[in-house]
Design a protein around this motif. Sequence first.
Motif, PDB file in Angstrom:
ATOM      1  N   ASN A   1       6.964   5.690  -0.271  1.00 39.49           N
ATOM      2  CA  ASN A   1       6.804   5.275   1.127  1.00 39.49           C
ATOM      3  C   ASN A   1       8.019   5.536   2.002  1.00 39.49           C
ATOM      4  O   ASN A   1       7.952   5.374   3.220  1.00 39.49           O
ATOM      5  N   ALA A   2       9.128   5.944   1.388  1.00 37.23           N
ATOM      6  CA  ALA A   2      10.316   6.315   2.159  1.00 37.23           C
ATOM      7  C   ALA A   2      10.525   7.822   2.159  1.00 37.23           C
ATOM      8  O   ALA A   2      11.544   8.310   2.662  1.00 37.23           O
ATOM      9  N   GLY A   3       9.562   8.550   1.606  1.00 40.90           N
ATOM     10  CA  GLY A   3       9.664  10.003   1.579  1.00 40.90           C
ATOM     11  C   GLY A   3      10.429  10.568   0.395  1.00 40.90           C
ATOM     12  O   GLY A   3      10.623  11.785   0.302  1.00 40.90           O
ATOM     13  N   ASN A   4      10.844   9.691  -0.515  1.00 34.02           N
ATOM     14  CA  ASN A   4      11.572  10.164  -1.697  1.00 34.02           C
ATOM     15  C   ASN A   4      10.607  10.804  -2.696  1.00 34.02           C
ATOM     16  O   ASN A   4       9.503  10.309  -2.909  1.00 34.02           O
TER      17      ASN A   4
ATOM     18  N   ALA B   1       2.569  -5.896 -11.678  1.00 33.06           N
ATOM     19  CA  ALA B   1       1.281  -5.209 -11.616  1.00 33.06           C
ATOM     20  C   ALA B   1       1.355  -4.047 -10.644  1.00 33.06           C
ATOM     21  O   ALA B   1       2.100  -4.086  -9.663  1.00 33.06           O
ATOM     22  N   GLY B   2       0.585  -3.019 -10.925  1.00 30.90           N
ATOM     23  CA  GLY B   2       0.506  -1.865 -10.054  1.00 30.90           C
ATOM     24  C   GLY B   2      -0.907  -1.329 -10.004  1.00 30.90           C
ATOM     25  O   GLY B   2      -1.705  -1.553 -10.925  1.00 30.90           O
ATOM     26  N   GLN B   3      -1.232  -0.644  -8.950  1.00 35.87           N
ATOM     27  CA  GLN B   3      -2.568  -0.064  -8.772  1.00 35.87           C
ATOM     28  C   GLN B   3      -2.619   1.322  -9.413  1.00 35.87           C
ATOM     29  O   GLN B   3      -1.747   2.156  -9.180  1.00 35.87           O
ATOM     30  N   ALA B   4      -3.663   1.542 -10.191  1.00 33.00           N
ATOM     31  CA  ALA B   4      -3.871   2.849 -10.823  1.00 33.00           C
ATOM     32  C   ALA B   4      -5.266   3.333 -10.461  1.00 33.00           C
ATOM     33  O   ALA B   4      -6.227   3.117 -11.201  1.00 33.00           O
ATOM     34  N   GLY B   5      -5.378   3.936  -9.291  1.00 31.63           N
ATOM     35  CA  GLY B   5      -6.662   4.467  -8.861  1.00 31.63           C
ATOM     36  C   GLY B   5      -7.171   5.513  -9.848  1.00 31.63           C
ATOM     37  O   GLY B   5      -6.420   6.409 -10.232  1.00 31.63           O
TER      38      GLY B   5
ATOM     39  N   PRO C   1       0.827  -1.217   0.000  1.00 31.17           N
ATOM     40  CA  PRO C   1       0.000   0.000   0.000  1.00 31.17           C
ATOM     41  C   PRO C   1       0.858   1.262   0.000  1.00 31.17           C
ATOM     42  O   PRO C   1       1.997   1.259   0.489  1.00 31.17           O
ATOM     43  N   PHE C   2       0.316   2.329  -0.554  1.00 22.41           N
ATOM     44  CA  PHE C   2       1.035   3.609  -0.587  1.00 22.41           C
ATOM     45  C   PHE C   2       0.027   4.749  -0.504  1.00 22.41           C
ATOM     46  O   PHE C   2      -1.187   4.553  -0.612  1.00 22.41           O
ATOM     47  N   GLY C   3       0.549   5.938  -0.304  1.00 21.90           N
ATOM     48  CA  GLY C   3      -0.302   7.121  -0.298  1.00 21.90           C
ATOM     49  C   GLY C   3      -1.327   7.141   0.819  1.00 21.90           C
ATOM     50  O   GLY C   3      -2.400   7.724   0.667  1.00 21.90           O
ATOM     51  N   GLY C   4      -1.020   6.494   1.938  1.00 22.19           N
ATOM     52  CA  GLY C   4      -1.940   6.479   3.066  1.00 22.19           C
ATOM     53  C   GLY C   4      -3.021   5.424   2.982  1.00 22.19           C
ATOM     54  O   GLY C   4      -3.872   5.325   3.886  1.00 22.19           O
ATOM     55  N   GLU C   5      -3.016   4.590   1.957  1.00 24.71           N
ATOM     56  CA  GLU C   5      -4.020   3.540   1.826  1.00 24.71           C
ATOM     57  C   GLU C   5      -3.615   2.322   2.642  1.00 24.71           C
ATOM     58  O   GLU C   5      -2.449   2.139   2.992  1.00 24.71           O
ATOM     59  N   THR C   6      -4.583   1.476   2.936  1.00 31.36           N
ATOM     60  CA  THR C   6      -4.318   0.298   3.760  1.00 31.36           C
ATOM     61  C   THR C   6      -4.206  -0.983   2.937  1.00 31.36           C
ATOM     62  O   THR C   6      -3.899  -2.043   3.479  1.00 31.36           O
ATOM     63  N   ALA C   7      -4.473  -0.898   1.644  1.00 30.71           N
ATOM     64  CA  ALA C   7      -4.404  -2.069   0.770  1.00 30.71           C
ATOM     65  C   ALA C   7      -3.920  -1.627  -0.602  1.00 30.71           C
ATOM     66  O   ALA C   7      -3.985  -0.442  -0.946  1.00 30.71           O
TER      67      ALA C   7
END
Length: 213
Positions: A93-96, A67-71, A9-15
């Motif tokens: 997710n590491a602030g980069n 694969a990647g998520q594209a909301g 997960p990234f961008g504050g999402e949980t999944a």
Amino acid sequence: MILLTGFEPFGGETANSSWAAARSAARQLQAEGLDVRAVELPCVFGASAKALEEAMERSLPELVLCAGQAGGRSRISLERVAINCDDARIPDNAGNRPVDEPVVQDGPAAYFTSLPIKAALAALTAEQIPAEVSQSAGTYVCNHVFYALMHALRLLPGTRGGFVHIPFADTQVPVGSSAPSLPAQQMAAALAVVVRTTLGTTADLRLAAGATH
């Protein structure tokens, strides 16, 4: 060996729908007797490419499907091209947050997928799975991994690989939201279709699936 990857997960999402789909697709294909491994990649520039390369070294795969998520997208997006550019609108997710930096210093401007994306599009459409050929994988970590994959595969001529973006899973979207999504089971099935199609296709179809803008 077939290697499937998805992201944490990234961008504050949980999944992340991509990892759930990759795991489920791996199970489906394993049940069919295929040798498949699924690996979760960190949503971090640099570290994601390193994790992918290490997984490839361990597995020695004949096929790599990332694969990647594209909301915001409503279809399975078969990515055509990876570009040598990291340009992050949001931190990883590491602030980069790289801006206009190459994925690989002095690497070529772009790589095309080695997946038969037109044949995969036809197979997905036949299964009534919404799909499209995408002309851009963005400039975030997904494109970073896609480019790193294709850069690594230049030294492995017998191995094919590419990238697929998938929408949010329907379970990620709040009731009443207008955000597009697909059932998680359908997205896992889509990845399995892409794998089967690639294994059974030596020359891609000549099928119009371009874009006007």
